[in-house]
Design a protein around this motif. Structure first.
Motif, short mmCIF file in Angstrom:
data_model
loop_
_atom_site.label_atom_id
_atom_site.label_comp_id
_atom_site.label_asym_id
_atom_site.label_seq_id
_atom_site.Cartn_x
_atom_site.Cartn_y
_atom_site.Cartn_z
N UNK A 1 0.83 -1.21 0.00
CA UNK A 1 0.00 0.00 0.00
C UNK A 1 0.87 1.25 0.00
N UNK A 2 1.98 1.21 0.73
CA UNK A 2 2.91 2.35 0.74
C UNK A 2 3.42 2.62 -0.67
N UNK A 3 3.81 1.57 -1.36
CA UNK A 3 4.32 1.74 -2.73
C UNK A 3 3.23 2.27 -3.66
N UNK A 4 2.01 1.77 -3.51
CA UNK A 4 0.90 2.27 -4.33
C UNK A 4 0.62 3.74 -4.03
N UNK A 5 0.70 4.11 -2.75
CA UNK A 5 0.50 5.52 -2.37
C UNK A 5 1.57 6.40 -2.98
N UNK A 6 2.81 5.93 -2.97
CA UNK A 6 3.90 6.69 -3.61
C UNK A 6 3.64 6.89 -5.10
N UNK A 7 3.30 5.79 -5.79
CA UNK A 7 3.06 5.85 -7.24
C UNK A 7 1.93 6.82 -7.60
N UNK A 8 0.94 6.89 -6.72
CA UNK A 8 -0.24 7.70 -7.00
C UNK A 8 -0.23 9.05 -6.28
N UNK A 9 0.81 9.31 -5.49
CA UNK A 9 0.86 10.51 -4.65
C UNK A 9 -0.43 10.62 -3.83
N UNK A 10 -0.82 9.50 -3.23
CA UNK A 10 -2.10 9.39 -2.53
C UNK A 10 -1.93 9.53 -1.02
N UNK A 11 -3.01 9.81 -0.37
CA UNK A 11 -3.08 9.80 1.09
C UNK A 11 -3.21 8.34 1.52
N UNK A 12 -2.41 7.91 2.50
CA UNK A 12 -2.42 6.54 2.98
C UNK A 12 -3.01 6.50 4.39
#
Length: 142
Positions: free
Chosen positions: A25-36
């Motif tokens: 999830x951390x990596x997905x948040x990084x890729x998407x510049x998302x709030x985790x």
């Protein structure tokens, strides 16, 4: 499937699969510049087993234990845009409905298993429930 995720929820429970789900999830948040959002739900159905202790005290002790677990899980997470969440209730309902609604979650990361085999048979799999009922995309991690 959404092309860009803005709000990602990672469910943790102390299991190895949940930890792996958090890392992904951390990596997905990084890729998407998302709030985790990193959440642990304290299962309220198990809190009433000890009737000698007032429920408010039991909930407070469980919240402290949940916060400690979250802090341990998040200690290795190097991501700037994260928020820890602890709540009391049904993990199935919280992960599938309550948290996605409140935090506008568009992707949930959850471990394939977290409980013991017997408990899964008796209570049902939270992961199965979330996969089949969540209002957003779900990534199951083994």
């Amino acid at each position: 499937m959404t092309e860009r995720y803005c709000n990602i929820l990672a469910a943790v429970d102390g299991s190895p699969q949940a930890h792996q789900a958090l890392m992904e999830a951390v990596e997905a948040a990084r890729r998407n510049n998302a709030r985790l959002y990193i959440a642990q739900v304290i299962n309220s159905s198990g809190l009433l087993l000890n009737r000698a202790t007032p429920i408010a005290q039991i909930i407070e002790e469980e919240k402290k234990a949940a916060l400690k677990l979250l802090e341990e899980e998040v200690a290795g997470v190097d991501y700037y845009n994260k928020q820890m969440i602890t709540c009391v209730g049904s993990p199935k309902k919280a992960l599938c409905f309550d948290l996605p609604e409140v935090y506008k979650i568009d992707l949930i990361y959850i471990g394939a298993t977290g409980k013991g085999k017997l408990e899964r048979m008796l209570v049902g799999s939270t992961t199965d429930y979330v996969v089949n009922n969540a209002p957003c995309d779900v990534m199951v991690v083994r």
